[in-house]
Write a protein that holds these residues in place. Structure first.
Motif, PDB file in Angstrom:
ATOM      1  N   ASN A  72       0.805  -1.229   0.000  1.00  0.00           N
ATOM      2  CA  ASN A  72       0.000   0.000   0.000  1.00  0.00           C
ATOM      3  C   ASN A  72       0.836   1.275   0.000  1.00  0.00           C
ATOM      4  OD1 ASN A  72      -2.371  -1.535   0.003  1.00  0.00           O
ATOM      5  ND2 ASN A  72      -2.204  -1.804   2.209  1.00  0.00           N
ATOM      6  N   GLN A  73       2.044   1.209  -0.557  1.00  0.00           N
ATOM      7  CA  GLN A  73       2.840   2.410  -0.771  1.00  0.00           C
ATOM      8  C   GLN A  73       3.100   2.543  -2.265  1.00  0.00           C
ATOM      9  OE1 GLN A  73       6.367   2.707   1.568  1.00  0.00           O
ATOM     10  NE2 GLN A  73       5.276   2.524   3.507  1.00  0.00           N
ATOM     11  N   GLY A 113      -2.474   5.370  -8.321  1.00  0.00           N
ATOM     12  CA  GLY A 113      -3.489   4.351  -8.071  1.00  0.00           C
ATOM     13  C   GLY A 113      -2.991   2.922  -8.088  1.00  0.00           C
ATOM     14  N   VAL A 114      -1.739   2.687  -8.474  1.00  0.00           N
ATOM     15  CA  VAL A 114      -1.194   1.331  -8.538  1.00  0.00           C
ATOM     16  C   VAL A 114      -0.380   1.079  -7.275  1.00  0.00           C
ATOM     17  CG1 VAL A 114       0.276  -0.261  -9.811  1.00  0.00           C
ATOM     18  CG2 VAL A 114      -1.120   1.387 -11.050  1.00  0.00           C
ATOM     19  N   LEU A 115      -0.687  -0.031  -6.583  1.00  0.00           N
ATOM     20  CA  LEU A 115      -0.014  -0.357  -5.333  1.00  0.00           C
ATOM     21  C   LEU A 115       0.351  -1.836  -5.299  1.00  0.00           C
ATOM     22  CD1 LEU A 115      -2.479   1.451  -2.902  1.00  0.00           C
ATOM     23  CD2 LEU A 115      -0.245   2.280  -3.635  1.00  0.00           C
ATOM     24  N   PRO A 116       1.476  -2.181  -4.647  1.00  0.00           N
ATOM     25  CA  PRO A 116       1.769  -3.609  -4.428  1.00  0.00           C
ATOM     26  C   PRO A 116       0.813  -4.160  -3.374  1.00  0.00           C
ATOM     27  CG  PRO A 116       3.487  -2.236  -3.461  1.00  0.00           C
ATOM     28  CD  PRO A 116       2.552  -1.321  -4.174  1.00  0.00           C
ATOM     29  N   ALA A 139      11.958 -18.224  -5.806  1.00  0.00           N
ATOM     30  CA  ALA A 139      11.130 -17.460  -6.736  1.00  0.00           C
ATOM     31  C   ALA A 139      10.388 -16.358  -5.988  1.00  0.00           C
ATOM     32  CB  ALA A 139      10.149 -18.397  -7.429  1.00  0.00           C
ATOM     33  N   LEU A 140       9.920 -15.388  -6.741  1.00  0.00           N
ATOM     34  CA  LEU A 140       9.220 -14.258  -6.169  1.00  0.00           C
ATOM     35  C   LEU A 140       8.140 -13.816  -7.149  1.00  0.00           C
ATOM     36  CD1 LEU A 140       9.165 -11.822  -4.073  1.00  0.00           C
ATOM     37  CD2 LEU A 140      10.669 -10.679  -5.691  1.00  0.00           C
ATOM     38  N   SER A 141       6.964 -13.525  -6.643  1.00  0.00           N
ATOM     39  CA  SER A 141       5.888 -12.978  -7.455  1.00  0.00           C
ATOM     40  C   SER A 141       5.435 -11.667  -6.834  1.00  0.00           C
ATOM     41  CB  SER A 141       4.703 -13.940  -7.525  1.00  0.00           C
ATOM     42  OG  SER A 141       5.077 -15.118  -8.185  1.00  0.00           O
ATOM     43  N   ILE A 142       5.531 -10.587  -7.585  1.00  0.00           N
ATOM     44  CA  ILE A 142       5.132  -9.263  -7.122  1.00  0.00           C
ATOM     45  C   ILE A 142       3.805  -8.932  -7.786  1.00  0.00           C
ATOM     46  CG2 ILE A 142       5.766  -6.834  -7.046  1.00  0.00           C
ATOM     47  CD1 ILE A 142       8.708  -7.879  -7.484  1.00  0.00           C
ATOM     48  N   THR A 143       2.769  -8.789  -6.986  1.00  0.00           N
ATOM     49  CA  THR A 143       1.437  -8.504  -7.509  1.00  0.00           C
ATOM     50  C   THR A 143       1.127  -7.025  -7.319  1.00  0.00           C
ATOM     51  OG1 THR A 143       0.738 -10.743  -6.960  1.00  0.00           O
ATOM     52  CG2 THR A 143      -0.990  -9.133  -7.402  1.00  0.00           C
ATOM     53  N   LEU A 144       0.827  -6.368  -8.426  1.00  0.00           N
ATOM     54  CA  LEU A 144       0.439  -4.959  -8.425  1.00  0.00           C
ATOM     55  C   LEU A 144      -1.049  -4.878  -8.738  1.00  0.00           C
ATOM     56  CD1 LEU A 144       3.382  -3.640 -10.608  1.00  0.00           C
ATOM     57  CD2 LEU A 144       3.214  -3.531  -8.129  1.00  0.00           C
ATOM     58  N   SER A 145      -1.745  -3.944  -8.095  1.00  0.00           N
ATOM     59  CA  SER A 145      -3.184  -3.845  -8.348  1.00  0.00           C
ATOM     60  C   SER A 145      -3.646  -2.395  -8.336  1.00  0.00           C
ATOM     61  CB  SER A 145      -3.959  -4.652  -7.303  1.00  0.00           C
ATOM     62  OG  SER A 145      -3.732  -4.113  -6.026  1.00  0.00           O
ATOM     63  N   ASN A 146      -4.763  -2.172  -8.983  1.00  0.00           N
ATOM     64  CA  ASN A 146      -5.467  -0.892  -8.936  1.00  0.00           C
ATOM     65  C   ASN A 146      -6.947  -1.175  -9.132  1.00  0.00           C
ATOM     66  OD1 ASN A 146      -5.746  -1.295 -11.707  1.00  0.00           O
ATOM     67  ND2 ASN A 146      -4.764   0.610 -12.305  1.00  0.00           N
ATOM     68  N   SER A 147      -7.738  -0.154  -9.406  1.00  0.00           N
ATOM     69  CA  SER A 147      -9.184  -0.351  -9.520  1.00  0.00           C
ATOM     70  C   SER A 147      -9.561  -1.189 -10.741  1.00  0.00           C
ATOM     71  CB  SER A 147      -9.899   0.994  -9.565  1.00  0.00           C
ATOM     72  OG  SER A 147      -9.485   1.726 -10.705  1.00  0.00           O
ATOM     73  N   TYR A 148      -8.679  -1.323 -11.703  1.00  0.00           N
ATOM     74  CA  TYR A 148      -8.963  -2.129 -12.892  1.00  0.00           C
ATOM     75  C   TYR A 148      -8.791  -3.619 -12.614  1.00  0.00           C
ATOM     76  CZ  TYR A 148      -8.657  -4.073 -17.570  1.00  0.00           C
ATOM     77  OH  TYR A 148      -8.868  -4.832 -18.681  1.00  0.00           O
TER      78      TYR A 148
END
Length: 164
Positions: A72-73, A113-116, A139-148
């Motif tokens: 959330n940053q 609007g895009v946050l991890p 391994a590492l998976s970084i998930t980014l999200s926004n309102s879409y």
């Protein structure tokens, strides 16, 4: 003599204005979704490119480089670890929490609007392999999200970086 007046009535003008208003509101909603989708895609490619840059810096220098995402940053940190603190390829004073900014080399902002979705921490060793906080190759998976929606950047065990 019966003369007809040519022109448009107020009712016809109101109907046309209502149709225009409906079409405009539908197009604005579609445009908003398009902007959110493109911001998410831009953030995903930006993160993947920065991870590749950090991996390359680790392989081409005598330092361990890493990236820290805080949930959330809208920024993430790119940092280098002092070679004097690296024991057996593992930095012993590295701090995975988001409160330690002493090693920050650069702060990178994500699009609005895009946050991890969670805290992520990854280091790259001199061979380009990703290390987790315990300095194990993983391994590492970084998930980014926004309102879409959400998108994922994946770093596999041998250092390949891709996104979905």
């Amino acid at each position: 003599m019966d003369r007809k007046v040519k022109g448009i009535t107020i009712m016809e003008v109101l109907v046309v204005m209502a149709i225009i208003a409906i079409l405009a509101s539908a197009s604005i909603l579609g445009l908003r979704n398009l902007v959110q989708r493109e911001r998410l895609y831009s953030a995903m490619t930006q993160v993947a490119n920065d991870l590749k840059e950090v991996q390359f810096r680790s392989m081409s220098s005598n330092m361990v480089w890493g990236v820290r995402f805080c949930a959330n940053q809208s920024q993430y940190k790119i940092f280098a670890v002092d070679p004097a603190t690296v024991v057996g390829g593992c930095p012993r004073d590295a701090e995975p929490s988001c409160t330690n900014d002493s090693t920050t080399q650069r702060l990178v902002s994500l699009p609005p609007g895009v946050l991890p979705q969670a805290n992520y921490y990854v280091l790259f060793d001199r061979r380009g392999y990703p290390l987790n906080w315990n300095c194990g190759i993983g391994a590492l998976s970084i998930t980014l999200s926004n309102s879409y929606g959400s998108r994922t950047v994946i770093v596999d065990r041998v250092g390949r970086i891709r996104y979905e």
